[in-house]
Design a protein around this motif. Structure first.
Motif, PDB file in Angstrom:
ATOM      1  N   ASP A 192      17.663  -5.557   0.520  1.00  0.00           N
ATOM      2  CA  ASP A 192      17.197  -6.793  -0.860  1.00  0.00           C
ATOM      3  C   ASP A 192      15.669  -6.359  -0.732  1.00  0.00           C
ATOM      4  O   ASP A 192      14.984  -6.651  -1.798  1.00  0.00           O
ATOM      5  N   VAL A 193      15.059  -6.282   0.371  1.00  0.00           N
ATOM      6  CA  VAL A 193      13.633  -6.224   0.557  1.00  0.00           C
ATOM      7  C   VAL A 193      13.248  -4.826   1.139  1.00  0.00           C
ATOM      8  O   VAL A 193      14.005  -4.449   2.425  1.00  0.00           O
ATOM      9  N   GLU A 194      12.107  -4.179   0.884  1.00  0.00           N
ATOM     10  CA  GLU A 194      11.785  -3.120   1.755  1.00  0.00           C
ATOM     11  C   GLU A 194      10.160  -3.131   1.566  1.00  0.00           C
ATOM     12  O   GLU A 194       9.425  -3.603   0.968  1.00  0.00           O
ATOM     13  N   MET A 195       9.689  -2.395   2.933  1.00  0.00           N
ATOM     14  CA  MET A 195       8.167  -2.458   2.934  1.00  0.00           C
ATOM     15  C   MET A 195       7.822  -1.044   3.425  1.00  0.00           C
ATOM     16  O   MET A 195       8.256  -0.430   3.966  1.00  0.00           O
ATOM     17  N   TYR A 196       6.572  -0.572   2.441  1.00  0.00           N
ATOM     18  CA  TYR A 196       6.037   0.432   2.695  1.00  0.00           C
ATOM     19  C   TYR A 196       4.734   0.495   1.795  1.00  0.00           C
ATOM     20  O   TYR A 196       4.222  -0.441   1.299  1.00  0.00           O
ATOM     21  N   ALA A 197       3.623   1.686   1.971  1.00  0.00           N
ATOM     22  CA  ALA A 197       2.750   1.887   1.303  1.00  0.00           C
ATOM     23  C   ALA A 197       2.533   3.152   0.667  1.00  0.00           C
ATOM     24  O   ALA A 197       2.915   3.943   1.378  1.00  0.00           O
ATOM     25  N   ASN A 198       1.964   3.101  -0.244  1.00  0.00           N
ATOM     26  CA  ASN A 198       1.343   4.387  -0.821  1.00  0.00           C
ATOM     27  C   ASN A 198       0.336   4.148  -1.910  1.00  0.00           C
ATOM     28  O   ASN A 198      -0.414   3.047  -2.019  1.00  0.00           O
ATOM     29  N   ASN A 199      -0.262   5.168  -2.323  1.00  0.00           N
ATOM     30  CA  ASN A 199      -1.221   5.208  -3.195  1.00  0.00           C
ATOM     31  C   ASN A 199      -1.369   6.115  -4.403  1.00  0.00           C
ATOM     32  O   ASN A 199      -0.552   7.002  -4.397  1.00  0.00           O
ATOM     33  N   PHE A 200      -2.354   6.180  -5.151  1.00  0.00           N
ATOM     34  CA  PHE A 200      -2.621   7.150  -6.359  1.00  0.00           C
ATOM     35  C   PHE A 200      -3.557   8.061  -6.036  1.00  0.00           C
ATOM     36  O   PHE A 200      -4.623   7.756  -5.390  1.00  0.00           O
ATOM     37  N   ASN A 201      -3.391   9.327  -6.724  1.00  0.00           N
ATOM     38  CA  ASN A 201      -4.584  10.400  -6.298  1.00  0.00           C
ATOM     39  C   ASN A 201      -5.751  10.064  -7.406  1.00  0.00           C
ATOM     40  O   ASN A 201      -5.396   9.965  -8.620  1.00  0.00           O
ATOM     41  N   GLY A 202      -6.731  10.458  -7.112  1.00  0.00           N
ATOM     42  CA  GLY A 202      -7.976  10.183  -8.138  1.00  0.00           C
ATOM     43  C   GLY A 202      -8.659   8.956  -8.432  1.00  0.00           C
ATOM     44  O   GLY A 202      -8.151   7.985  -7.549  1.00  0.00           O
ATOM     45  N   ALA A 203      -9.301   8.713  -9.378  1.00  0.00           N
ATOM     46  CA  ALA A 203      -9.725   7.448  -9.623  1.00  0.00           C
ATOM     47  C   ALA A 203      -9.447   6.944 -10.841  1.00  0.00           C
ATOM     48  O   ALA A 203      -9.976   5.611 -11.324  1.00  0.00           O
ATOM     49  N   ASP A 204      -8.205   7.115 -11.390  1.00  0.00           N
ATOM     50  CA  ASP A 204      -7.708   6.455 -12.532  1.00  0.00           C
ATOM     51  C   ASP A 204      -6.211   6.161 -12.409  1.00  0.00           C
ATOM     52  O   ASP A 204      -5.497   7.244 -12.031  1.00  0.00           O
ATOM     53  N   PRO A 205      -5.668   5.015 -12.481  1.00  0.00           N
ATOM     54  CA  PRO A 205      -4.346   4.695 -11.928  1.00  0.00           C
ATOM     55  C   PRO A 205      -3.332   5.185 -13.295  1.00  0.00           C
ATOM     56  O   PRO A 205      -2.179   4.391 -13.028  1.00  0.00           O
ATOM     57  N   GLY A 206      -3.718   5.719 -14.139  1.00  0.00           N
ATOM     58  CA  GLY A 206      -2.834   5.618 -15.251  1.00  0.00           C
ATOM     59  C   GLY A 206      -1.422   6.229 -15.048  1.00  0.00           C
ATOM     60  O   GLY A 206      -0.522   5.510 -15.239  1.00  0.00           O
ATOM     61  N   ALA A 207      -1.170   7.219 -14.237  1.00  0.00           N
ATOM     62  CA  ALA A 207      -0.189   7.928 -14.155  1.00  0.00           C
ATOM     63  C   ALA A 207       0.843   6.966 -12.809  1.00  0.00           C
ATOM     64  O   ALA A 207       2.015   6.615 -12.833  1.00  0.00           O
ATOM     65  N   TYR A 208       0.010   6.380 -12.200  1.00  0.00           N
ATOM     66  CA  TYR A 208       0.354   5.450 -11.178  1.00  0.00           C
ATOM     67  C   TYR A 208       1.271   4.223 -11.601  1.00  0.00           C
ATOM     68  O   TYR A 208       2.430   3.940 -11.230  1.00  0.00           O
TER      69      TYR A 208
END
Length: 572
Positions: free
Chosen positions: A451-467
């Protein structure tokens, strides 16, 4: 229209410049690296796990990458295409890349535009389940103009066209090695996925999934005196604690990644004088994901964790909001990260243009408010101290990867949820499995059988468009995509998809920021449009460690931490 573009700066040029080593390539012996989340595959198109993307980046390279300041610089490309230099068409509907001359794969064969075109087709194959499909958002065609030139055409004007083949998440694959691995065959090509032929500074000599990778210097690497190390011993597995000790106390390893430990523990370890901490704030956010679909093991694969079956507890927004209100993000940050973390309500915490500085309402815990919401939702407190509705107890399964900080978070959050009458079943999974891309495993974060899960990730570069595009309706992992995709909550919103499409057409930097803030608000917490499907907790600084005898290593929070491994050297 105006495009705000960060190109390669002097700092990046300096970071990539060869260190003077008269001895030549491979003169500094072996460098030992430890990632306590062990890589399970060396093909980033088949895994969204950072451990797999970063280990792959030692071998596989994109046309361009991001430096330690988030600035774009060419890797396999001769330069960065812009409107000014003619590389981006005036109507913003195409971008043309030129490869450097004389590039070779590690097997000695030439790198050509055909490899680039093939890589695009490989990821965009609808049966392939490409984990990095969002990088190809809006692509109409990819064509070879000549052996060293590739033209990418978009369906609509693309003001930030640096998605395909940019950053460690979207490298170039060798057509010859992967051409029989298209579509549904992609995950079955074990030899190619475990031993990719690349253009990077090193090549694979041995790969034991979830254990160790051995690399040797690529004899065909384009910079004559690089890499400075002859071999890389890349150890995976163990724990963040063991990794930290191996660099900071015993000196057994030269580089330890993602040391998710309490600040006091790390500070004490550095006193031994064998290594230093490397800390940088990028876009890494620890968060809770709330599954909108039924993860029950009794359902068949084509229905389990799909929109056909709504989650029996979390389909009600009031329940999701109550779970968020019960959290004290300040306490979590203090306990887990100290100065290396900041409590946040945002999924997109940076750069400043894209971060909603006014979104702070979730930072104050509200147990009373959470209880009231659950009452309104019809979940009544029972004599057992937990809430019930229609004869069903409100009990949630909550999973994450095995890690001391994350298990501490689980225990604290379980207690807070108990205060509002929610029972919680905790589960932790080996990080190598949890963040792996094995479509046959039930325990990957993409399958999300909880039901719930926890993690972290991030986007590459300085623009989050693809993210942000990763959360459109079509990006939900399912059998047809080989269980790849980042939209793990199976969230689907017409408004969200329309905003992503609008972002893809918007060139003005400030306007892009406004749209991203709206997208952030829809997915997260504390605003009128919020769906509470993602509960941000902590904006984490990325923390790794390097030996005092290692030189040339520069922390990069905008791309792979292995981004300049070719320039690493042993201090004399």
């Amino acid at each position: 229209m105006k495009i705000k573009l960060a190109l390669m700066g002097a700092a990046a040029a300096l970071a990539l410049a060869p260190v003077a080593h008269a001895e030549g390539r491979g003169a500094d012996g072996t460098v030992n690296i430890i990632y306590w989340q062990a890589p399970s595959i060396l093909n980033p198109y088949l895994s969204g796990g950072t451990k797999d993307v970063e280990s792959s980046s030692i071998v596989l390279e994109p046309l361009a990458g991001y430096d330690q300041d988030g600035k774009l610089f060419p890797r396999l490309a001769a330069d960065i295409p812009t409107v000014a230099n003619g590389g981006i068409s005036k109507d913003l509907k195409s971008i043309t890349w030129h490869l450097k001359k004389g590039l070779k794969w590690s097997d000695g064969s030439p790198v050509t535009a055909a490899d680039v075109v093939f890589t695009g087709k490989y990821c965009m194959d609808p049966q392939g389940g490409c984990a990095q499909l969002s990088h190809f958002e809006g692509v109409k065609s990819i064509e070879e103009v000549d052996p060293l030139t590739v033209k990418i055409t978009f369906k609509e004007p693309q003001p930030v066209p640096y998605g395909p083949f940019v950053s460690s998440e979207s490298p170039i694959l060798q057509k010859k090695q992967f051409e029989n691995c298209m579509g549904a065959k992609a995950p079955t090509c074990t030899e190619a996925n475990f031993n990719p032929i690349g253009t990077g500074p090193f090549e694979v000599t041995e790969f034991k999934p979830n254990d160790v990778i051995q690399f040797k210097a690529n004899p065909n690497y384009r910079v004559p005196d690089e890499p400075h190390f002859a071999k890389v011993n890349f150890k995976g597995g163990g724990s963040a604690m063991a990794s930290a000790r191996a660099v900071l106390q015993t000196g057994e390893y030269d580089y330890g990644w993602n040391l998710q430990l309490s600040p006091k523990v790390l500070e004490d370890m550095t006193k031994d004088g064998k290594g230093k901490l490397m800390i940088g704030f990028g876009t890494l956010v620890e968060r809770l994901q709330l599954n909108l679909t039924d993860p029950s093991s009794s359902l068949p694969a084509d229905e389990r964790s799909t929109a056909k079956r709504p989650n029996p507890f979390l389909s009600d927004k009031r329940v999701r909001e109550a779970l968020s209100m019960a959290l004290d993000r300040n306490v979590l940050t203090q306990i887990g990260y100290g100065k290396m973390g900041k409590p946040t309500c945002n999924w997109i915490p940076a750069p400043a243009n894209f971060a909603d500085a006014n979104n702070t309402s979730c930072l104050k815990q509200n147990i009373a408010g959470a209880k009231k919401l659950l009452d309104e939702a019809g979940w009544k407190m029972g004599s057992d101290g937990y809430r019930h509705k229609d004869g069903k107890k409100l009990v949630l399964s909550y999973q994450t990867s095995t890690n001391a900080v994350r298990q501490q978070f689980q225990a604290i959050i379980k207690q807070w949820w108990k205060e509002i009458g929610v029972d919680t079943e905790l589960k932790n999974i080996n990080a190598s499995v949890f963040f792996g891309g094995d479509p046959g495993s039930p325990d990957t974060f993409q399958k999300f059988y909880a039901d719930v899960e926890m993690y972290a990730n991030n986007f590459n570069g300085a623009d989050p468009g693809a993210y942000v595009a990763q959360y459109t309706c079509d990006k939900a992992p399912r059998p047809a995509t080989q269980w790849q995709g980042e939209n793990i909550t199976r969230f689907c919103s017409k408004k969200y998809d329309e905003l992503v499409a609008e972002l893809g057409k918007t060139a003005n930097y400030e306007k892009r920021g406004e749209i991203v803030k709206k997208l952030n608000a829809i997915l997260t917490v504390g605003q009128p449009d919020s769906t509470y499907t993602m509960l941000p907790l902590v904006w984490r600084g990325r923390v790794s460690a390097a030996s005092n005898t290692l030189g040339g290593d520069i922390m990069n929070t905008w791309d792979s931490e292995m981004w300049n491994i070719q320039s690493w050297y042993r201090k004399k």
